[in-house]
Design a protein around this motif. Structure first.
Motif, PDB file in Angstrom:
ATOM      1  N   UNK A   1       0.822  -1.209   0.000  1.00 30.00           N
ATOM      2  CA  UNK A   1       0.000   0.000   0.000  1.00 30.00           C
ATOM      3  C   UNK A   1       0.855   1.258   0.000  1.00 30.00           C
ATOM      4  N   UNK A   2       0.310   2.336  -0.560  1.00 35.25           N
ATOM      5  CA  UNK A   2       0.959   3.639  -0.447  1.00 35.25           C
ATOM      6  C   UNK A   2       1.066   3.990   1.036  1.00 35.25           C
ATOM      7  N   UNK A   3       2.054   4.806   1.387  1.00 34.83           N
ATOM      8  CA  UNK A   3       2.381   5.001   2.793  1.00 34.83           C
ATOM      9  C   UNK A   3       1.219   5.557   3.615  1.00 34.83           C
ATOM     10  N   UNK A   4       0.405   6.453   3.019  1.00 33.73           N
ATOM     11  CA  UNK A   4      -0.706   7.005   3.811  1.00 33.73           C
ATOM     12  C   UNK A   4      -1.771   5.936   4.085  1.00 33.73           C
ATOM     13  N   UNK A   5      -2.024   5.059   3.103  1.00 34.11           N
ATOM     14  CA  UNK A   5      -2.971   3.962   3.319  1.00 34.11           C
ATOM     15  C   UNK A   5      -2.391   2.922   4.262  1.00 34.11           C
TER      16      UNK A   5
END
Length: 597
Positions: free
Chosen positions: A192-196
Motif C-alpha cells: 500500500x501507499x504510505x498514507x494507506x
C-alpha cells in the motif's frame, strides 16, 4: 479473485476511428456523448474512472454482460454515483448491485480488499466520501487480527509459491497444514501507499490484538520496501519528500512499548531521518527510544555520518544525547519525593541493571576507538563522551585504553597537557596483562602513565607469585634512599618530565628497574651485574629513570598502596587495537629528552 457478471446480452460496443465507441444497432444514433474528449456532442467531464468506468455503466443500461472485479469495481461504483444510478431511479440499479457485491464478496476476501484499497487512491475524494476506503481498511484490519488457526494456507497473494505447492508433490497436504506465521499479513500491507499503510496499521493497532513485536515487523518490512538503501544508511538519491513522509509515518507508528523493534533498526531510522531531513521532533523521538535500549546496539550502528559540509566525520553530539537518555532512566527512577514535614526524599535503586550499564560502557569505548580515526575529532568531544560513562564501574579498562591509544596515534600533534587529560580517563590498575604488555612498549604514552602501568603490573606479579607487598615497599624505600645511586637529586625532576612521552630506551630501562624491585636478592643481583654490558644509551636512560623513580610522584604512587593516582575510569573492549607489538616497535621515536645524569 471474486467477480460479478451483470446483464445477459452480448457486448455489441464497437470502435471507430478517433476513439468513437458505439453500439451496433439497426437504429440510428440519436445521441452522442463526449466523455473526457471522446466524441463531441454531449459533454460529461470529470467522470470518476474515466471512459472505461462510464462504459461499464452504459453497458449495464443496455443489459449487456459486464464483469466486475477488484480492479474495476471502485471505478464503476464511483461512476455510478456520479451518474445517479440509485434505487430511486429504478429498482435493481447499478449502485445497489455493486454495494451487494462489495459487502458479500470483495470485503470478505483478503486479497481483493488489498487490491480495492489500492485502487481507491486514484479516485479520491469520492472514494473516501462513499466510505470505500474506510470499509476496505476495516476489512483488512479485521482479517489481520484473526487467530492464525482461521487463516488459510494461501494467506498472502504476494507470497511466492514454494516447489511443493506446484501440485506435483504427493505431500502437498502436509505443506498446506504448516502453521501460518503471526505476521502473515505484513508483506501485502507493505504494497500500500504510505498514507494507506499508515491508516491500515493504525486500525490494526487499535484493536489491541496483534503483539507489538509483529507490528514492529510490519514497520521494518515497510522501511526496507519503501526506503532505498535503508540498510546502508540511505546513501542513495531519490525523492526526499516522499521518503521523508515514509520515515515520519514509521516513527509515528512505532509501538510505545520498549523492545517492539530492535535498537539497530531505530538507529537505521535515525540515519534515514537525517538523510531525508526529517523534523526535530521525529529525530528527538528516535533519540529517546534508542536511549531506552542502547545496550542492544553495536558500534557499527552508532557510526552516524554528519551532514555534508560538516568538518567532523561522525555525529558525536547525537550519540551524547542518546547516552544521556540511557543514563536518565536511572536518574528518573532514583528519587521518590515523599512529604515528611519540611524534609522530603527517599532514595530508590535505578532501573538499569549493572549488566546493561557495563554493555553500554563497552559500547562507548568501542565507539570512541572508531571515531578516533577521524583526524579532525576534537579532544573535547572524545573526553566529554568518555566522561559520560566514566561513572560506570567495570572490571577492566582495556577498551578505553585502546580508544586512547587510537586517538594518540591519529592525533600525534596534541600537546603534553592534552595527553595528560586523555590518559586520565583510564585506570592503570584495571588493565589486563595483555594491555599492560602493550602499554609498556607504547611510545605514545606519557612517561607518567608508563610508570604507573609498570608499577601496578609489578604489584600484581608480586601478589601472584606469592611475594608480599611489604617487601616490595621495602625495595621501593631502598630505591628512594639512593641504594642504586644517581648523580642527581630527585628534586631536579619536574612535573614536565612525567608528561613527556618516553623513548624506547627509557621504556626498556623502566621495565628493568621496576622488575628488579620484586626479584629475590640473588636474581636481582644477577640482573644488575649484567648491567655492565649495557650500551651507553641504555645506561644513561637507566640513570634518568632511577632519578625519576625517586621523585615525589612515585612516592605518591606507593603511598596510595596500589591505589589509583590521577585516573578516572572507563573500560571495555576485548581487543586492544594498535596492540600489535610489531606495529609498536616500528613506530618512530618522538623527540628524545636529554637524560638526567
Amino acid at each position: 479473485m471474486k467477480f460479478m457478471k451483470l446483464g445477459s446480452k452480448p457486448d455489441t460496443f464497437q470502435t471507430e476511428e478517433n476513439n468513437v465507441r458505439y453500439v451496433a444497432s439497426e437504429l440510428a444514433t440519436d445521441i452522442t456523448i463526449n466523455v473526457d474528449d471522446v466524441n463531441d456532442e454531449v459533454y460529461i467531464s470529470n467522470t470518476p474512472g474515466g471512459p472505461a468506468a462510464f462504459e461499464i455503466c452504459a453497458k449495464f443500461c443496455y443489459g449487456m454482460i459486464v464483469t466486475l472485479n477488484a480492479y474495476n469495481v471502485v471505478a464503476a461504483r464511483c461512476a455510478a454515483e456520479f451518474l445517479g444510478m440509485h434505487e430511486t431511479v429504478e429498482k435493481g440499479n447499478l449502485i445497489y448491485k455493486i454495494d451487494v457485491f462489495l459487502s458479500s464478496s470483495i470485503f470478505r476476501s483478503w486479497k481483493d480488499s488489498i487490491i480495492v484499497l489500492q485502487s481507491t487512491k486514484s479516485l479520491l475524494p469520492i472514494s473516501e466520501e462513499l466510505k470505500l476506503v474506510s470499509n476496505c481498511i476495516e476489512s483488512i484490519a479485521t482479517k489481520a487480527c484473526l487467530d492464525v488457526s482461521m487463516v488459510d494456507w494461501s494467506y498472502t497473494y504476494n507470497r511466492k509459491k514454494i516447489p511443493e505447492e506446484n501440485g506435483n508433490d504427493p505431500n502437498l497436504n502436509g505443506v498446506r497444514n504448516r502453521p501460518v506465521p503471526k505476521d502473515w499479513w505484513v508483506e501485502d500491507l507493505c504494497e500500500l501507499e504510505i498514507d494507506l499503510f499508515k491508516r491500515a496499521l493504525t486500525s490494526i493497532k487499535s484493536k489491541s490484538i496483534i503483539p507489538n513485536e509483529v507490528v514492529g515487523e510490519a514497520l521494518k518490512a515497510c522501511a526496507y520496501r519503501r526506503l532505498p538503501g535503508f540498510s546502508r544508511g540511505m546513501n542513495q538519491c531519490g525523492d526526499k519528500v516522499k521518503h521523508r513522509s515514509t520515515v515520519d509515518a514509521i516513527v509515528w507508528l512505532l509501538p510505545a512499548e520498549k523492545g517492539s523493534v530492535s535498537c539497530g533498526f531505530l538507529l537505521k531510522l535515525l540515519k534515514a531521518a537525517n538523510f531525508v531531513e526529517s523534523g526535530v521532533m521525529v529525530k528527538e523521538e528516535l533519540v529517546r527510544r534508542i536511549g531506552q535500549q542502547l545496550e542492544e546496539a553495536s558500534v557499527n550502528d552508532l557510526l552516524i555520518r554528519t551532514a555534508e559540509g560538516e568538518t567532523m566525520m561522525y555525529d558525536v553530539s547525537t550519540i551524547q544525547r542518546i547516552v544521556e537518555e540511557f543514563l536518565r532512566q536511572d536518574q528518573d527512577a532514583e528519587m521518590e519525593i515523599l512529604e515528611d514535614g519540611h524534609e522530603l526524599q527517599k532514595m530508590s535503586p535505578g532501573i538499569l541493571s549493572d549488566a546493561s550499564k557495563l554493555m553500554v560502557a563497552k559500547l562507548i569505548d568501542g565507539y570512541l576507538a572508531e571515531i578516533s580515526k577521524d583526524s579532525i575529532l576534537p579532544l573535547s568531544a572524545f573526553i566529554d563522551l568518555a566522561n559520560m560513562v566514566s561513572g560506570i564501574s567495570r572490571p577492566a579498562h582495556d577498551g578505553i585504553y585502546r580508544a586512547i591509544d587510537m586517538y594518540l596515534k591519529e592525533h600525534p600533534g596534541i600537546n603534553k597537557s592534552e595527553r595528560k587529560r586523555i590518559c586520565k580517563l583510564m585506570d592503570c590498575k584495571k588493565l589486563s596483562v595483555d594491555a599492560c604488555m602493550h602499554a609498556v612498549q607504547n611510545e605514545r604514552l606519557p612517561l607518567r602513565v608508563v610508570v604507573q602501568v609498570l608499577f601496578f603490573e609489578q604489584v600484581r606479579a608480586a601478589a601472584s607469585s606469592g611475594s608480599s607487598t611489604p617487601d616490595l615497599h621495602k625495595s621501593m624505600k631502598e630505591l628512594n634512599g639512593g641504594s642504586h645511586g644517581s648523580s642527581r637529586s630527585a628534586t631536579t625532576n619536574t612535573e614536565e618530565d612525567w608528561d613527556t612521552v618516553a623513548t624506547a630506551e627509557e621504556l626498556r630501562a623502566l621495565k628493568q628497574e621496576l622488575a628488579s624491585l620484586r626479584l629475590s636478592n640473588a636474581a636481582g643481583g644477577g640482573e644488575r651485574n649484567g648491567g655492565d654490558s649495557k650500551s651507553g644509551v641504555d645506561k644513561a636512560a637507566i640513570s634518568k629513570v632511577r632519578g625519576l623513580l625517586k621523585s615525589k610522584i612515585l612516592t605518591k604512587l606507593w603511598s596510595s598502596k596500589g591505589g589509583q593516582v590521577e585516573n578516572s575510569g572507563s573500560d571495555s573492549s576485548d581487543s586492544l587495537g594498535s596492540g600489535n607489538p610489531e606495529e609498536v616497535k616500528s613506530t618512530p621515536s618522538r623527540n628524545r629528552r636529554h637524560s638526567v645524569s
